[in-house]
Motif scaffolding. Structure first.
Motif, mmCIF file in Angstrom:
data_model
loop_
_atom_site.group_PDB
_atom_site.id
_atom_site.type_symbol
_atom_site.label_atom_id
_atom_site.label_comp_id
_atom_site.label_asym_id
_atom_site.label_seq_id
_atom_site.Cartn_x
_atom_site.Cartn_y
_atom_site.Cartn_z
ATOM 1 N N CYS A 120 26.342 -28.511 -18.347
ATOM 2 C CA CYS A 120 26.240 -29.107 -17.011
ATOM 3 C C CYS A 120 24.974 -29.951 -16.956
ATOM 4 C CB CYS A 120 26.214 -28.007 -15.950
ATOM 5 S SG CYS A 120 26.173 -28.629 -14.259
ATOM 6 N N THR A 121 25.130 -31.269 -16.964
ATOM 7 C CA THR A 121 23.974 -32.169 -16.940
ATOM 8 C C THR A 121 23.664 -32.600 -15.508
ATOM 9 O OG1 THR A 121 25.336 -34.150 -17.212
ATOM 10 C CG2 THR A 121 24.585 -33.030 -19.221
ATOM 11 N N LYS A 122 22.471 -33.148 -15.324
ATOM 12 C CA LYS A 122 22.031 -33.610 -14.003
ATOM 13 C C LYS A 122 22.975 -34.666 -13.446
ATOM 14 C CE LYS A 122 18.032 -35.709 -11.679
ATOM 15 N NZ LYS A 122 16.625 -36.151 -11.855
ATOM 16 N N SER A 123 23.400 -35.618 -14.279
ATOM 17 C CA SER A 123 24.274 -36.708 -13.821
ATOM 18 C C SER A 123 25.648 -36.193 -13.405
ATOM 19 C CB SER A 123 24.420 -37.758 -14.921
ATOM 20 O OG SER A 123 24.981 -37.176 -16.099
ATOM 21 N N GLU A 124 26.132 -35.141 -14.057
ATOM 22 C CA GLU A 124 27.439 -34.575 -13.719
ATOM 23 C C GLU A 124 27.368 -33.649 -12.499
ATOM 24 O OE1 GLU A 124 29.392 -34.145 -18.194
ATOM 25 O OE2 GLU A 124 28.052 -32.573 -17.431
ATOM 26 N N ASN A 125 26.150 -33.262 -12.156
ATOM 27 C CA ASN A 125 25.954 -32.218 -11.140
ATOM 28 C C ASN A 125 25.070 -32.710 -9.985
ATOM 29 O OD1 ASN A 125 26.586 -29.368 -10.636
ATOM 30 N ND2 ASN A 125 24.385 -29.015 -10.795
ATOM 31 N N PHE A 126 25.178 -33.996 -9.668
ATOM 32 C CA PHE A 126 24.252 -34.594 -8.706
ATOM 33 C C PHE A 126 24.621 -34.275 -7.255
ATOM 34 C CE2 PHE A 126 21.287 -37.770 -7.110
ATOM 35 C CZ PHE A 126 20.312 -37.773 -8.096
ATOM 36 N N GLY A 127 25.777 -33.645 -7.027
ATOM 37 C CA GLY A 127 26.237 -33.378 -5.667
ATOM 38 C C GLY A 127 25.262 -32.586 -4.825
ATOM 39 N N TRP A 128 24.678 -31.537 -5.419
ATOM 40 C CA TRP A 128 23.768 -30.704 -4.633
ATOM 41 C C TRP A 128 22.515 -31.470 -4.247
ATOM 42 C CZ3 TRP A 128 18.742 -29.340 -5.776
ATOM 43 C CH2 TRP A 128 18.305 -29.475 -7.098
ATOM 44 N N ARG A 129 22.119 -32.449 -5.048
ATOM 45 C CA ARG A 129 20.940 -33.264 -4.717
ATOM 46 C C ARG A 129 21.258 -34.213 -3.551
ATOM 47 N NH1 ARG A 129 17.239 -32.667 -9.041
ATOM 48 N NH2 ARG A 129 18.199 -31.703 -10.872
ATOM 49 N N TRP A 130 22.467 -34.836 -3.586
ATOM 50 C CA TRP A 130 22.883 -35.652 -2.452
ATOM 51 C C TRP A 130 22.974 -34.805 -1.191
ATOM 52 C CZ3 TRP A 130 22.019 -40.414 -2.914
ATOM 53 C CH2 TRP A 130 22.317 -41.154 -4.063
ATOM 54 N N PHE A 131 23.441 -33.576 -1.359
ATOM 55 C CA PHE A 131 23.577 -32.664 -0.223
ATOM 56 C C PHE A 131 22.212 -32.347 0.392
ATOM 57 C CE2 PHE A 131 24.153 -28.111 1.222
ATOM 58 C CZ PHE A 131 24.867 -28.432 2.372
ATOM 59 N N MET A 132 21.213 -32.086 -0.435
ATOM 60 C CA MET A 132 19.872 -31.801 0.068
ATOM 61 C C MET A 132 19.291 -33.024 0.784
ATOM 62 S SD MET A 132 19.448 -28.674 -0.526
ATOM 63 C CE MET A 132 17.862 -28.730 0.305
#
Length: 513
Positions: free
Chosen positions: A214-226
């Motif tokens: 699980c990389t940062k680019s594939e998992n950016f949703g939680w960052r957009w959510f914050m």
């Protein structure tokens, strides 16, 4: 003379008796009798003005604080699966532990601080602090960083209820104190809002639970959510700070020896409400005949500490019946304080891992289901408000039933063999838990005598927060991938429900003394 019956809690059955809505909380033998006398004068002045535009606008803005109190713990639970996966964290509950420590620190700091540096700054800064650290957390490079930021934004969140309730009550006529119960609707709506935003952002931009990497680019949703939630908190902060003029609390100004300013604030509130107040500085100066009033920060702190003075604690255990009642309600708050976050804080994580076991644990389904579960919180809060006034049910009946059923539905959720079945049981759980909290917030202060109510609330809140800190620790060693935390949480709710049935006081239809 009106017939009345008084029990040990100070509650009076009042057929035809109208309660004096301006009776001060602290006793006449307070450390500062002049302050108490002046506070009573100010209470009468606010009651004379009545409910108006200023209080209704304040009601909405205080609702932001209630919303924040529930929304940010929900935010932590929603990002937990994605954060744990991206940073390959073997002990995900540590994030909730950091959050709960911040909540406890915030409640203590802002609760005492608002009596020293003023309600106005504390009222505005709590949500401001939350928004800033919420936004910064989106750039977290590792699990330790997001844990630190969660603790820091929680310091702001922890101050919302103690500060906002103080601000609202000090401008609220006694005849409208029921609005504190109505504020619980903001609590339920906040959960719904957070899950609605999380559904598209986390549902489509998060690594699948079954993914091996699980990389940062594939998992950016939680960052957009914050970022989205941080911006939402910033908007609430701006609405409070820029578009609404919060007058400093008259009681705070009076406590600092600024009687002139306290009277000016009362007149400003009256003017905004289209009313005229008869309060004058002379009315407050008359109280000086009773002695000398301390006006420095130390005096303000002493008045705050009066609420937790040992004499007030002893008063809550003065008779066997009162001691029994106080001990039971503290145990109930403690059990709920451990049981609720033990399950609720890890609900998306449990849904994701168990859904993967069922073969349908996609991130989309996880966050869609979280949204559906949140919808049930709104009718739950309204149902709780209706049940407390229902004859033959009352506060005790509604609290016992909703608390026990919350635990029953948790146990039932362990029988689910599909994600849809798990969703159904979790919807029932959330409905009942929101009924439970709506009743609990209304019932608890009613069973304490007015002069000791601050101490009683402090004891129950402390029991709740301390046990809340224990929840992530239990979760770590109980293993979230098993049903053990669910069983522990369910048992705690059922135990709390049983304890409720043996509480000695029923406050429905009675006026608190």
């Amino acid at each position: 003379m009106t017939d009345e019956k008084k029990d040990d809690s100070g509650a009076i059955e009042t057929p035809g008796l109208v309660e004096d809505m301006t009776t001060p909380v602290l006793s006449e033998d307070s450390v500062d009798p002049v302050y108490q006398a002046k506070a009573h004068v100010l209470n009468n002045a606010i009651q004379e003005i009545g409910m108006g535009r200023y209080q209704w606008e304040l009601f909405v803005l205080v609702g932001f604080g209630w919303a924040s109190d529930n929304m940010w713990p929900i935010i932590t639970s929603l990002i937990l699966p994605a954060v744990a996966h991206e940073f390959n964290q073997s002990k995900p509950p540590l994030l909730s532990l950091a959050q709960n420590i911040g909540l406890l620190v915030g409640a203590l700091f802002w609760g005492f601080g608002c009596d020293i540096f003023g309600r106005r700054w504390a009222f505005n800064l709590t949500i401001g602090v939350t928004s800033v650290f919420g936004l910064i957390s989106a750039g977290s490079p590792n699990f330790a960083a997001i844990g630190c930021f969660a603790a820091l934004w929680s310091v702001g969140v922890g101050g919302n209820l103690p500060v906002d309730s103080a601000v609202f009550l000090e401008f609220l006529p006694g005849t409208h104190q029921f609005l504190l119960t109505i504020l619980s609707i903001f609590w339920a709506l906040a959960q719904l809002l957070a899950t609605l935003v999380a559904w598209p952002l986390l549902g489509y931009h998060t690594c699948e639970e079954t993914a091996t990497t699980c990389t940062k680019s594939e998992n950016f949703g939680w960052r957009w959510f914050m970022i989205a939630m941080g911006l939402y908190a910033m908007i609430m902060f701006i609405l409070r700070f820029v578009f609404f003029t919060l007058y400093e609390s008259p009681k705070y100004l009076m406590g600092k020896g600024r009687d002139d300013d306290a009277v000016k604030v009362v007149h400003l509130v009256a003017k905004k409400n289209g009313k005229v107040s008869n309060l004058s500085v002379a009315d407050l100066e008359m109280c000086n005949l009773e002695g000398h009033q301390g006006v420095d920060a130390a005096a303000a702190l002493r008045r705050k500490l009066e609420k937790v003075d040992l004499s007030h604690i002893r008063a809550l255990f003065a008779t066997k019946k009162l001691a029994y009642s106080t001990s039971l309600i503290m145990c109930i708050w403690a059990f709920i304080g451990l049981g609720f976050p033990l399950y609720n804080a890890f609900l998306p994580y449990i849904q994701a891992t168990r859904g993967a076991d069922f073969g349908d644990g996609s991130t989309y389904l996880t966050y869609r289901n979280s949204c559906i579960i949140a919808v049930l919180g709104v009718p739950g809060a309204l149902l709780g408000g209706a049940l407390v006034e229902t004859p033959r049910v009352g506060r005790k009946g509604a609290l016992a039933m909703s608390t026990a059923l919350t635990g029953v539905f948790l146990f039932a959720s362990t029988t689910a063999v599909t994600s849809n079945a798990l969703l159904g049981w979790n919807c029932a759980y959330n409905l009942m838990s929101n009924v439970m909290y709506a009743v609990l917030y209304a019932y608890t202060p009613e069973i304490f005598p007015t002069k000791d109510r601050g101490t009683g609330n402090a004891l129950t809140a402390s029991a709740n927060r301390i046990f809340g800190i224990m929840a992530p620790i239990v979760a770590i060693y109980a293993n979230l991938e098993t049903a053990a935390p669910v069983y522990v949480s369910g048992a705690l709710f059922i135990a709390a429900g049983v304890l409720t049935t043996i509480l000695p006081f029923e406050s429905r239809g009675k006026a608190s003394l």
